[in-house]
Motif scaffolding. Structure first.
Motif, short mmCIF file in Angstrom:
data_model
loop_
_atom_site.label_atom_id
_atom_site.label_comp_id
_atom_site.label_asym_id
_atom_site.label_seq_id
_atom_site.Cartn_x
_atom_site.Cartn_y
_atom_site.Cartn_z
N PRO A 14 0.83 -1.20 0.00
CA PRO A 14 0.00 0.00 0.00
C PRO A 14 0.87 1.25 0.00
O PRO A 14 2.03 1.20 0.41
N ALA A 15 0.29 2.37 -0.45
CA ALA A 15 1.04 3.63 -0.52
C ALA A 15 0.23 4.73 0.15
O ALA A 15 -0.98 4.84 -0.08
N ILE A 21 -6.43 3.13 -3.86
CA ILE A 21 -6.27 1.81 -4.46
C ILE A 21 -6.62 0.74 -3.43
O ILE A 21 -7.31 -0.24 -3.74
N TYR A 22 -6.14 0.93 -2.20
CA TYR A 22 -6.50 -0.02 -1.14
C TYR A 22 -8.02 -0.06 -0.96
O TYR A 22 -8.62 -1.14 -0.84
N ARG A 23 -8.66 1.10 -0.94
CA ARG A 23 -10.12 1.14 -0.74
C ARG A 23 -10.84 0.51 -1.94
O ARG A 23 -11.87 -0.14 -1.77
N LEU A 46 4.90 3.07 6.07
CA LEU A 46 3.91 2.10 6.54
C LEU A 46 3.52 2.37 8.00
O LEU A 46 2.38 2.11 8.39
N GLU A 47 4.44 2.95 8.76
CA GLU A 47 4.19 3.16 10.19
C GLU A 47 3.08 4.18 10.44
O GLU A 47 2.47 4.18 11.52
N GLU A 56 -2.74 -5.35 5.39
CA GLU A 56 -2.74 -5.65 3.96
C GLU A 56 -1.31 -5.89 3.46
O GLU A 56 -1.07 -6.76 2.62
N ALA A 57 -0.37 -5.12 4.00
CA ALA A 57 1.02 -5.27 3.57
C ALA A 57 1.57 -6.65 3.89
O ALA A 57 2.42 -7.18 3.16
#
Length: 405
Positions: A14-15, A21-23, A46-47, A56-57
């Protein structure tokens, strides 16, 4: 093989700057599609992402993080599984030395990445890959198609990819794709420009969107000073320097406000220096990058949302603000006028013009009735045309049609 599963392939997933995009993937999963995810690189930041994105990662394949022995085994698998396809893929990769990127290093890298991904899709029984943006990861998907047994599709946003159609091999990517999802009429017109009219029916407008049930109407803020908000990466394309110039003009004219800029990027140093040198340091706050859960709380405090971009697709942050009934101001560029109808559900300024941007901000700050009218109309626009779940039905149908072939 599961005929109701696909893979999403991204440069980085994810970014933090592409949470839509994740949604979108989560919406597709709720619609019954099994979606596997692969990312060429491990994500940064990511933190600060939400726990759901962090989870997800853990289930995402990070291609370039694979150890050398695993890479070798993946390529041996691909070679023995389909020797002629492997050689055809190698031949296609060699052509990238003299066309497109014209780089032996990139040609080898894309070939290696394709081999890693081939074993992964074979292990999961995946036959279709979807790629966002049409960037170099689409070249990897093209190589996999040359191998055989794999099809791919694209989501094109623009506008950057439209400036480099030759070096990015965009016409070839579009021609080889099973279908192209375009996020706006503007986007589709640019794809049509580089394609044969016979292919135009393969380009489908499916807008990005947000969940209006997640981005609900925010309570009317009770700020001591009107709170202006800008959310986005601090990069030249976002026009944040123009926003600060407009704010400097308003400040000198005695207009009362505070500006919060959410995001990080290469322009942060120059933006902070401009704020200091123009006596804006007490009225402009730079938060850095924030996760989506924290961004939503920042939206709740905003009286006005501003995005002074020079180049965009159709910014999802504008949809988020509009869904929360925050009045918005942006610029007359690319696909933004499809989202914001000037003086009906937002205001549009001349791009690159701090004078006009300041004028539009002042209009909004001085007219509470206008703010209320545009804010309410903005949310209705999102509900009608930019509801993520409604729009993703069209994407689901395209994937299912492709998987049935």
């Amino acid at each position: 093989m599961n005929d109701n599963q696909i893979a999403y392939l991204c440069s980085q997933y994810p970014a933090i700057s592409h949470t839509f995009i994740y949604r979108e993937i989560e919406s597709l999963r709720k619609g019954g599609m099994k979606v596997h995810t692969a990312s060429i690189r491990k994500p940064s930041g990511l933190e600060v992402m939400t726990p759901a994105e962090q989870q997800e990662a853990t289930s995402t394949l990070f291609v370039l993080s694979q150890p050398p022995l695993k890479i070798l085994k993946a390529h041996l698998h691909s070679l023995t599984h389909n020797p002629s396809g492997y050689m055809k893929m190698a031949g296609a990769a060699l052509k990238l030395i003299t066309s497109g990127p014209k780089s032996p290093v990139k040609a080898v890298a894309y070939f290696i990445e394709a081999g890693i991904l081939l074993q992964w899709v074979h292990d999961h029984g995946i036959t279709h890959i979807h790629e966002h943006f049409g960037n170099p990861t689409a070249l990897v998907a093209m190589l996999m198609k040359q191998y055989g047994g794999i099809s791919f599709s694209l989501s094109i946003h623009g506008p950057d990819i439209f400036y480099t159609v030759d070096s990015s091999m965009l016409p070839e990517k579009v021609r080889e794709a099973s279908f192209v999802r375009c996020i706006s009429h503007y986007c589709r017109s640019q794809i049509m420009r580089i394609s044969s009219p016979a292919a135009w029916d393969n380009f489908h407008i499916i807008r990005c969107g947000v969940d209006p049930d997640l981005y609900t109407v925010r309570p009317e803020p009770e700020n001591h000073h009107p709170e202006l908000l800008c959310v986005g990466r601090l990069v030249p394309a976002k026009g944040q320097h123009i926003l600060l110039e407009a704010c400097s003009k308003l400040h000198k004219e005695g207009v009362d406000f505070h500006l919060t800029m959410v995001g990080d990027g290469p322009d942060r140093t120059s933006l902070e220096e401009y704020a200091r040198s123009n006596s804006l340091e007490t009225i402009v706050t730079f938060t850095g990058a924030l996760g989506q859960d924290k961004v939503r709380s920042v939206y709740d405090r905003a009286d006005l949302f501003i995005l002074a971009s020079f180049a965009e697709g159709v910014p999802v942050v504008l949809m988020e603000a509009m869904a929360k009934e925050i009045p918005v101001i942006s610029t007359r560029i690319t696909g933004i006028p499809e989202l914001i109808d000037h003086e009906k559900d937002g205001l549009l300024a001349v791009p690159g013009d701090p004078e006009d941007l300041a004028f539009q901000i002042r209009r909004m700050l001085e007219n509470s009735a206008l703010r209320t009218q545009l804010a309410k109309a903005g949310r209705q626009k999102v509900i009608a045309s930019y509801n993520q779940h409604n729009n993703n039905h069209g994407l689901l149908n395209l994937f299912r049609k492709e998987l049935q072939q």
